[in-house]
Design a protein around this motif. Sequence first.
Motif, PDB file in Angstrom:
ATOM      1  N   LEU A  28      67.524  32.714  24.307  1.00 54.34           N
ATOM      2  CA  LEU A  28      67.064  32.252  25.618  1.00 54.34           C
ATOM      3  C   LEU A  28      65.742  31.527  25.420  1.00 54.34           C
ATOM      4  N   ALA A  29      65.661  30.287  25.940  1.00 58.85           N
ATOM      5  CA  ALA A  29      64.433  29.499  25.818  1.00 58.85           C
ATOM      6  C   ALA A  29      64.093  28.882  27.163  1.00 58.85           C
ATOM      7  N   ILE A  30      62.799  28.937  27.509  1.00 58.95           N
ATOM      8  CA  ILE A  30      62.291  28.307  28.716  1.00 58.95           C
ATOM      9  C   ILE A  30      61.177  27.356  28.293  1.00 58.95           C
ATOM     10  N   SER A  31      61.288  26.098  28.710  1.00 59.59           N
ATOM     11  CA  SER A  31      60.336  25.083  28.255  1.00 59.59           C
ATOM     12  C   SER A  31      59.731  24.336  29.432  1.00 59.59           C
ATOM     13  N   LEU A  32      58.464  24.009  29.289  1.00 52.87           N
ATOM     14  CA  LEU A  32      57.772  23.108  30.203  1.00 52.87           C
ATOM     15  C   LEU A  32      57.365  21.890  29.390  1.00 52.87           C
ATOM     16  N   GLU A  33      57.771  20.709  29.830  1.00 49.63           N
ATOM     17  CA  GLU A  33      57.466  19.495  29.084  1.00 49.63           C
ATOM     18  C   GLU A  33      56.803  18.477  29.985  1.00 49.63           C
ATOM     19  N   VAL A  34      55.921  17.688  29.396  1.00 51.23           N
ATOM     20  CA  VAL A  34      55.265  16.580  30.095  1.00 51.23           C
ATOM     21  C   VAL A  34      55.340  15.368  29.182  1.00 51.23           C
ATOM     22  N   SER A  35      55.954  14.305  29.652  1.00 52.38           N
ATOM     23  CA  SER A  35      55.998  13.050  28.894  1.00 52.38           C
ATOM     24  C   SER A  35      54.980  12.080  29.470  1.00 52.38           C
ATOM     25  N   ASN A  36      54.493  11.178  28.613  1.00 54.78           N
ATOM     26  CA  ASN A  36      53.396  10.273  28.979  1.00 54.78           C
ATOM     27  C   ASN A  36      52.258  11.100  29.580  1.00 54.78           C
ATOM     28  N   LEU A  37      51.783  12.031  28.781  1.00 57.75           N
ATOM     29  CA  LEU A  37      50.839  13.056  29.235  1.00 57.75           C
ATOM     30  C   LEU A  37      49.621  12.482  29.943  1.00 57.75           C
ATOM     31  N   PHE A  38      49.092  11.372  29.455  1.00 56.96           N
ATOM     32  CA  PHE A  38      47.869  10.802  30.023  1.00 56.96           C
ATOM     33  C   PHE A  38      48.158   9.686  31.026  1.00 56.96           C
ATOM     34  N   ASP A  39      49.421   9.613  31.475  1.00 61.50           N
ATOM     35  CA  ASP A  39      49.841   8.685  32.525  1.00 61.50           C
ATOM     36  C   ASP A  39      49.452   7.244  32.193  1.00 61.50           C
ATOM     37  N   LYS A  40      49.775   6.829  30.983  1.00 58.99           N
ATOM     38  CA  LYS A  40      49.474   5.471  30.535  1.00 58.99           C
ATOM     39  C   LYS A  40      50.387   4.478  31.240  1.00 58.99           C
ATOM     40  N   TYR A  41      49.782   3.410  31.777  1.00 53.85           N
ATOM     41  CA  TYR A  41      50.577   2.344  32.389  1.00 53.85           C
ATOM     42  C   TYR A  41      50.842   1.289  31.329  1.00 53.85           C
ATOM     43  N   TYR A  42      52.126   0.951  31.133  1.00 57.39           N
ATOM     44  CA  TYR A  42      52.469  -0.029  30.112  1.00 57.39           C
ATOM     45  C   TYR A  42      53.793  -0.691  30.480  1.00 57.39           C
ATOM     46  N   THR A  43      54.045  -1.824  29.867  1.00 55.54           N
ATOM     47  CA  THR A  43      55.327  -2.507  30.037  1.00 55.54           C
ATOM     48  C   THR A  43      56.009  -2.604  28.684  1.00 55.54           C
ATOM     49  N   LEU A  44      57.327  -2.606  28.694  1.00 55.67           N
ATOM     50  CA  LEU A  44      58.079  -2.736  27.450  1.00 55.67           C
ATOM     51  C   LEU A  44      57.906  -4.145  26.894  1.00 55.67           C
ATOM     52  N   PRO A  45      58.041  -4.311  25.574  1.00 59.56           N
ATOM     53  CA  PRO A  45      57.685  -5.593  24.953  1.00 59.56           C
ATOM     54  C   PRO A  45      58.759  -6.667  25.081  1.00 59.56           C
ATOM     55  N   ILE A  46      59.392  -6.739  26.226  1.00 63.15           N
ATOM     56  CA  ILE A  46      60.358  -7.800  26.523  1.00 63.15           C
ATOM     57  C   ILE A  46      59.992  -8.381  27.884  1.00 63.15           C
ATOM     58  N   ARG A  47      59.750  -9.681  27.921  1.00 65.85           N
ATOM     59  CA  ARG A  47      59.415 -10.333  29.192  1.00 65.85           C
ATOM     60  C   ARG A  47      60.485 -11.380  29.504  1.00 65.85           C
ATOM     61  N   PHE A  48      60.991 -11.346  30.728  1.00 65.62           N
ATOM     62  CA  PHE A  48      62.003 -12.303  31.170  1.00 65.62           C
ATOM     63  C   PHE A  48      61.289 -13.409  31.954  1.00 65.62           C
ATOM     64  N   ALA A  49      61.127 -14.547  31.276  1.00 69.79           N
ATOM     65  CA  ALA A  49      60.349 -15.626  31.883  1.00 69.79           C
ATOM     66  C   ALA A  49      61.068 -16.956  31.783  1.00 69.79           C
ATOM     67  N   ALA A  50      62.396 -16.925  31.826  1.00 67.19           N
ATOM     68  CA  ALA A  50      63.167 -18.165  31.722  1.00 67.19           C
ATOM     69  C   ALA A  50      62.885 -19.101  32.885  1.00 67.19           C
ATOM     70  N   LEU A  51      62.467 -18.568  34.027  1.00 65.57           N
ATOM     71  CA  LEU A  51      62.246 -19.397  35.220  1.00 65.57           C
ATOM     72  C   LEU A  51      60.781 -19.721  35.449  1.00 65.57           C
ATOM     73  N   TYR A  52      59.901 -19.349  34.522  1.00 68.10           N
ATOM     74  CA  TYR A  52      58.476 -19.535  34.771  1.00 68.10           C
ATOM     75  C   TYR A  52      58.123 -20.999  35.042  1.00 68.10           C
ATOM     76  N   ALA A  53      58.755 -21.900  34.286  1.00 66.36           N
ATOM     77  CA  ALA A  53      58.441 -23.323  34.478  1.00 66.36           C
ATOM     78  C   ALA A  53      58.924 -23.840  35.824  1.00 66.36           C
ATOM     79  N   PHE A  54      59.882 -23.152  36.436  1.00 62.06           N
ATOM     80  CA  PHE A  54      60.467 -23.616  37.700  1.00 62.06           C
ATOM     81  C   PHE A  54      59.964 -22.796  38.891  1.00 62.06           C
ATOM     82  N   ALA A  55      60.009 -21.467  38.761  1.00 62.52           N
ATOM     83  CA  ALA A  55      59.647 -20.596  39.876  1.00 62.52           C
ATOM     84  C   ALA A  55      58.249 -20.009  39.754  1.00 62.52           C
ATOM     85  N   GLY A  56      57.633 -20.099  38.553  1.00 59.38           N
ATOM     86  CA  GLY A  56      56.274 -19.605  38.374  1.00 59.38           C
ATOM     87  C   GLY A  56      56.169 -18.114  38.205  1.00 59.38           C
ATOM     88  N   THR A  57      57.276 -17.445  37.831  1.00 58.75           N
ATOM     89  CA  THR A  57      57.230 -15.997  37.689  1.00 58.75           C
ATOM     90  C   THR A  57      57.879 -15.557  36.381  1.00 58.75           C
TER      91      THR A  57
END
Length: 776
Positions: free
Chosen positions: A728-757
């Motif tokens: 029998l095991a009981i666990s308490l877990e916390v991920s991203n303990l320090f609440d870091k804000y980040y984005t994954l290293p893939i950006r979808f910017a195919a429309l940046y030249a047209f839509a600006g986003t």
Amino acid sequence: MTVAASVMAMAIAAPAFAAEPAPAADDSATTKEIVVTAQFRSQKLQDTPLSITAVNADLLKSRNQTDISQIAAQAPNVSLTPMGGAFGSSMAAYIRGIGQYDFNPAYEPGVGMYVDDVYYATLTGSVMDLLDLERVEVLRGPQGTLTGRNSIGGAIKLFSVKPNATNSGMVEAAYGARNRVDLRASANFALTDTVFMRVSGVYKRQDGYVNMVDYGCANPGNSLGITASAGSGKDCIVGKLGEKNYTGVRASIRYNPSDKFDWTIIGDYSYENRTNAAGVITSMNTAKTGGVDFTCGRFCTYANFYMAAGGQAGQSYSMPSNLTFSGWGVSSNATYSLSDDLKITSITAYRKYHQIFGTDDDYTPYSTIAGAGYNDLTFKFFSQELRVNGKIGSLGEWTLGGFYNDQTSVYFTRQDIRYIVPGVPALYLQFTGNDPIRANSKAAFGTVILHPMEGLTLTGGLRYTKEHKDYTFTRIRWDGGTLVDPFGVGALNGAVANYDGEKVDWRISADYRFSPNVMAYATVSTGFKGGGVTARPFTRTQATNGTFRPETLTAYEGGVKTDWLDRRLRLNASVFYNDYKNMQLPISDCSLLDGFAPGTDPFPCAAIQNAGDGKMYGFELEMSATPVPGLAIDGALSYIDGEWSRISSQVTSIKLTDPITSPNWKWSLGVQYDADMGSNGTLTPRLDLAHTGRQSLGRLAITAPLDYNPAMTLANARLTWKNPGKDLAISLEVSNLFDKYYTLPIRFAALYAFAGTGYSTVGRPREWAISVKKTF
């Protein structure tokens, strides 16, 4: 290379003991052995002359890792990124800077994915749950002379627990942040003395963490005249991106009448029905949007998957903001020993999946030039592998094998890409595609492992591969009629692009055991990623002339594997140098494919060609230690760098001075301690840190400087209590303990030249969960 020289010097300086070291005073304080099958024979990790990260089920659990993408945090020079956005439920997999990010079945993965020795041929559906696993092996460097399918960058192999003669089971339940509910269970039982069965299942459900906000509701009286929609809820929130809703089941039956014959049949099924990935706008040019800033917040988006009326769209419409995926497969793995020195293995598999998802290509609530897509992908795959393993007395071992796979995909899509050429009639750039893509691969491979003298092992391998791929294009109007346009999109209808190729790869390796605790090895190997056809042409000539050749790699590697202090400390190190040729890169000028002089093509271009060469080099260190009973420490450090030696003039988004791969640095550290409380059980706290250096995101415009994701360090923590019987095991877990804000290293910017986003997927914020696990 000074790092390589120092590593080899350390190995040569080690004393050559003839006998096994005396056992440690307490076996609980020694490094646990992991047996791997990377060379298709059971070997201890420390005896295998390959650069491998091997993780067993206990360590996966202690790290809170439940899906395959999380393994990369502790694997040196490995990047596994869930894609989302325009690429659906797929994963970009890279090892030592080599891989693939585009899910389109016309393109080959650069990293081989295997589950129970069955090859997974596409990036779609590869973000798998780690259901009922025995271990994971991450092999760095080209694979092929020992592996069913050629893999230029490396291979990731998942091995599930085999059915056995014991009657046992497990049930686990977790509840956490944002109504997270996880349920897992497995059962193993003997049907007869020789037939065993195992069944396991998982269910995961969690609310999303990026709010979809109704722009008109949140910004009344806005300059665009956008009004609130009828479905706006509290605080103008109409939905949440980034939710989980996954179900998976697996059943296996094993017939094992003797130590000469072992046959396992496995069936599995998985299903997802969730909102799209948690994307937010991360790049904004208000000059393209009439001065309106559509950024909403750190965990907020105004995207509504909406398209204005125009062209074939008689009225405005929306694409689905959710994704569904269903997939299943069956496999047979049979091994028969003809004698003590000869064994035959047959692996047969069939897989099928179906995925539907929609895209909002600009992530704004309203735009007359934006793009959107509806994607419906079906996939069928059959593979057969046959291997014969033998021995040459005490001199060595050999493997001969053959591999065949046949796959068919049908990619149905409804595209609205009127942004490509603003100002022209929209109907010219709105089409339906229903494209079958067929591929097959045939290969023969062999390896000989010789032991010419005590401590020395020589390995040689050879592989021959022949492959075919064809892509048939459908380009018709939304209503099924003929698409007539000045760009040539309609002329693609019925066009067929073909690729045929063959390749020979090889591997030579030498390793020497200087003592029971020190082994050094050196390897030279080659690999390739299969050629193919351009999957997103704008003209018929881009399709028929867009075939590209394989990209190739010659890899040089040296390393040492060591155990110290009565196996209380394990240190493994490797250095590598990659010579990378004919890289398959996206080009932005299709003049040569369309028959125009360079730089004069009037048509858009999104083709892939063999457009670059380069070099990569780096090192990797892995450590595990048990300095005192109960205390366990594991860590890794890796570095990679390199440079381009050639970039085609057809590529304008990459310059010779750009980094060929990133991030340069990665490291991880995990510490846990089992505190024995006697009759009160054990209490185990654990902390994991994972650092990733800054990563290139490319350029938003040809003349713009490179953008980077900043370096980041994430922390996870877990506290587990087990009863004295450890059932029998009981666990308490916390991920991203320090609440870091980040984005994954893939950006979808195919429309940046047209839509600006441009938009990116936001990493998950701090989350907590409590779980209870009962073992029977």
